[in-house]
Design an enzyme around this catalytic site. Structure first.
Site, PDB file in Angstrom:
ATOM      1  N   GLY A  45       0.799  -1.227   0.000  1.00 34.82           N
ATOM      2  CA  GLY A  45       0.000   0.000   0.000  1.00 34.82           C
ATOM      3  C   GLY A  45       0.824   1.265   0.000  1.00 34.82           C
ATOM      4  O   GLY A  45       1.201   1.775   1.064  1.00 34.82           O
ATOM      5  N   THR A  68       0.353   3.818  -3.086  1.00 41.30           N
ATOM      6  CA  THR A  68      -0.366   4.814  -3.879  1.00 41.30           C
ATOM      7  C   THR A  68      -1.569   5.401  -3.137  1.00 41.30           C
ATOM      8  O   THR A  68      -2.303   4.684  -2.451  1.00 41.30           O
ATOM      9  CB  THR A  68      -0.848   4.194  -5.205  1.00 41.30           C
ATOM     10  OG1 THR A  68       0.282   3.746  -5.945  1.00 41.30           O
ATOM     11  CG2 THR A  68      -1.625   5.195  -6.040  1.00 41.30           C
ATOM     12  N   TRP A  91      -6.030   2.275  -5.486  1.00 42.78           N
ATOM     13  CA  TRP A  91      -5.470   1.376  -6.500  1.00 42.78           C
ATOM     14  C   TRP A  91      -4.522   0.339  -5.899  1.00 42.78           C
ATOM     15  O   TRP A  91      -3.465   0.069  -6.443  1.00 42.78           O
ATOM     16  CB  TRP A  91      -4.761   2.177  -7.605  1.00 42.78           C
ATOM     17  CG  TRP A  91      -5.654   3.144  -8.288  1.00 42.78           C
ATOM     18  CD1 TRP A  91      -5.630   4.500  -8.207  1.00 42.78           C
ATOM     19  CD2 TRP A  91      -6.757   2.818  -9.154  1.00 42.78           C
ATOM     20  NE1 TRP A  91      -6.642   5.042  -8.961  1.00 42.78           N
ATOM     21  CE2 TRP A  91      -7.362   4.032  -9.556  1.00 42.78           C
ATOM     22  CE3 TRP A  91      -7.303   1.617  -9.621  1.00 42.78           C
ATOM     23  CZ2 TRP A  91      -8.454   4.084 -10.401  1.00 42.78           C
ATOM     24  CZ3 TRP A  91      -8.400   1.669 -10.461  1.00 42.78           C
ATOM     25  CH2 TRP A  91      -8.950   2.895 -10.848  1.00 42.78           C
ATOM     26  N   GLY A 114      -8.642  -9.995 -36.969  1.00 42.20           N
ATOM     27  CA  GLY A 114      -9.627  -9.144 -37.637  1.00 42.20           C
ATOM     28  C   GLY A 114     -10.834  -8.882 -36.751  1.00 42.20           C
ATOM     29  O   GLY A 114     -10.705  -8.600 -35.563  1.00 42.20           O
ATOM     30  N   GLY A 115     -12.022  -9.006 -37.328  1.00 43.17           N
ATOM     31  CA  GLY A 115     -13.245  -8.776 -36.558  1.00 43.17           C
ATOM     32  C   GLY A 115     -13.374  -9.710 -35.372  1.00 43.17           C
ATOM     33  O   GLY A 115     -13.866  -9.323 -34.312  1.00 43.17           O
ATOM     34  N   GLY A 151       0.448   9.259  -6.858  1.00 44.13           N
ATOM     35  CA  GLY A 151       0.727   8.067  -7.633  1.00 44.13           C
ATOM     36  C   GLY A 151       2.195   8.032  -7.989  1.00 44.13           C
ATOM     37  O   GLY A 151       3.027   7.503  -7.252  1.00 44.13           O
ATOM     38  N   GLU A 190       2.986  -0.157 -10.809  1.00 42.51           N
ATOM     39  CA  GLU A 190       4.342  -0.304 -10.265  1.00 42.51           C
ATOM     40  C   GLU A 190       5.343   0.639 -10.928  1.00 42.51           C
ATOM     41  O   GLU A 190       6.504   0.297 -11.132  1.00 42.51           O
ATOM     42  CB  GLU A 190       4.791  -1.769 -10.332  1.00 42.51           C
ATOM     43  CG  GLU A 190       3.884  -2.672  -9.506  1.00 42.51           C
ATOM     44  CD  GLU A 190       4.312  -4.126  -9.470  1.00 42.51           C
ATOM     45  OE1 GLU A 190       5.414  -4.438  -9.946  1.00 42.51           O
ATOM     46  OE2 GLU A 190       3.534  -4.946  -8.976  1.00 42.51           O
ATOM     47  N   THR A 197       4.812   4.073 -13.783  1.00 38.01           N
ATOM     48  CA  THR A 197       4.441   4.255 -15.185  1.00 38.01           C
ATOM     49  C   THR A 197       5.668   4.219 -16.091  1.00 38.01           C
ATOM     50  O   THR A 197       6.808   4.343 -15.632  1.00 38.01           O
ATOM     51  CB  THR A 197       3.727   5.605 -15.395  1.00 38.01           C
ATOM     52  OG1 THR A 197       4.670   6.660 -15.107  1.00 38.01           O
ATOM     53  CG2 THR A 197       2.510   5.741 -14.494  1.00 38.01           C
ATOM     54  N   GLU A 255       6.588   6.487 -17.961  1.00 34.28           N
ATOM     55  CA  GLU A 255       7.246   7.795 -17.845  1.00 34.28           C
ATOM     56  C   GLU A 255       8.198   7.823 -16.647  1.00 34.28           C
ATOM     57  O   GLU A 255       9.310   8.381 -16.732  1.00 34.28           O
ATOM     58  CB  GLU A 255       6.189   8.900 -17.729  1.00 34.28           C
ATOM     59  CG  GLU A 255       5.404   9.166 -19.009  1.00 34.28           C
ATOM     60  CD  GLU A 255       4.415   8.050 -19.360  1.00 34.28           C
ATOM     61  OE1 GLU A 255       4.086   7.902 -20.549  1.00 34.28           O
ATOM     62  OE2 GLU A 255       3.970   7.322 -18.430  1.00 34.28           O
TER      63      GLU A 255
END
Length: 377
Positions: free
Chosen positions: A120, A122, A153, A336-337, A127, A360, A362, A364
């Site tokens: 725990g 975030t 989250w 495809g579809g 974030g 865990e 991003t 970035e």
């Protein structure tokens, strides 16, 4: 080229068979219904919940490479279950690496037998900027703490037995004022919010947590006061290897579905796999998966040997998550579809894959870690 030992190969084959029989058939159900307690029960019975922990605590004695073998094979059947294990191990390992002997002797056997742990860090407004958390643990005259605040989250929340919670014991000290506490699920003042309705990874539980004057004993503190941010970052280095292992397994699962489809689907008189435009997609996918695997095993070996792997884990997470998303996207295109239909699985794989670029740390944030190391004087 990385070579597995005979024991590692034996474990790999066992987990591969387990995944095929017990995990993969439940993945679609979990996507629609959430966490599967039956799969958790079978993980416990197979001894996989604690395979990464030392034998003295009831675990399987596996090292970092063994751990990633398990995660990788499980991800070939369900990325959600692999993520559940990753988050469980991430939290329990904080006790193994930084806990007192008393904490290890009490909590690690519980982890090995299948009690669920959650990490725990975030919060709704903290974030990527993890040091900006607002949860506070105030030390009392008798050495205990009172915890207030909340988390968002949190993977495994709502099903976890124990939470490893990061909170500030010195709000004025920034990142150096964060400490880690063990909070049991039945702690008075702990409220678990509703299960989040997510894009993917629906088989892993995710909720908000609220802390209202939770009284914690002095021995709930893991490590020293103020060491929590460093403890969390060290734990995330290892967990990012697991993200790479999940990316590889999920990508292989998607490519296998697409491969079978491409060999069976006939257009203009021949299987679509015979068309260069389709075949070259598989060439690119296979090359990316091999690159992911090489990084996974190399970085896992570094962790196993006690080497620092912060940058290597960030590089692995950055590229593996990106390539996994690309591979799942291409697999949808191959179908495809049908690829857009929930009946053919690959759209679920794509939804699962996107989390790997976010959770865990991003992509970035990974680039910040890597570039900071590369450009350091």
């Amino acid at each position: 080229m990385f070579k597995f030992t005979e024991e590692q190969i034996m474990i790999r084959d066992m987990v591969r068979e387990f995944t095929k029989n017990e995990v993969e058939p439940r993945d679609k159900w979990m996507d629609e219904n959430g966490f599967d307690w039956e799969v958790h029960k079978k993980l416990c019975e197979a001894g996989l919940m604690g395979i990464h922990l030392p034998e003295q605590y009831g675990g399987g004695g596996g090292d970092a490479v063994m751990s990633e073998i398990v995660i990788n094979e499980i991800a070939k059947g369900s990325a959600s279950v692999a993520l559940f294990l990753d988050a469980d191990w991430l939290a329990a390992d904080m006790i193994y690496v930084h806990g007192s002997e008393e904490q290890k002797n009490h909590y690690l056997p519980l982890a090995a037998e299948g009690k669920i742990f959650a990490f725990g860090l975030t919060e709704s407004n903290a974030g990527s900027d993890a040091a900006a958390i607002k949860s506070v643990a105030v030390k009392q005259p008798d050495g205990s703490y009172v915890l207030n605040g909340g988390k968002a989250w949190i993977t495994n929340s709502g099903v976890a037995d124990y939470y490893l919670i990061m909170a500030k014991t010195d709000p004025e000290a920034g990142a150096k004022g964060i400490s880690v506490f063990i909070v049991p699920k039945d702690a008075e003042g702990l409220t678990v919010g509703k299960f989040e309705h997510k894009m993917g990874m629906c088989g892993s539980a995710t909720c908000e947590l609220s802390f209202d004057n939770i009284k914690l004993p002095a021995d709930a503190l893991v490590g020293k006061e103020g060491a929590g941010f460093k403890i969390a970052m060290m734990a995330l280095d290892g967990a990012r290897i697991s993200i790479g292992a999940i990316a590889s397994g999920l990508a292989q699962h998607a490519m296998e579905v697409a491969k079978n489809y491409a060999n069976e689907r006939v257009t203009f008189g021949k299987p679509i796999a015979k068309y260069q435009g389709v075949a070259f997609k598989f060439a690119d996918m296979a090359a990316k998966i091999r690159a992911i695997d090489l990084m996974v095993w190399d970085t896992a070996q570094m962790k196993s040997e006690g080497q620092r792997h912060t940058v290597e884990a960030a590089e692995l997470k950055l590229m593996s998550s990106k390539w996994c998303c690309e591979i799942c996207d291409e697999c949808i295109q191959v179908l495809g579809g049908n690829g857009y239909s929930r009946e053919f699985h690959v759209e679920r794989f794509y939804r699962d894959a996107k989390l790997l670029e976010i959770g865990e740390g991003t992509s970035e944030i990974q680039r910040m870690v890597i570039s900071g190391a590369v450009l350091a004087k």
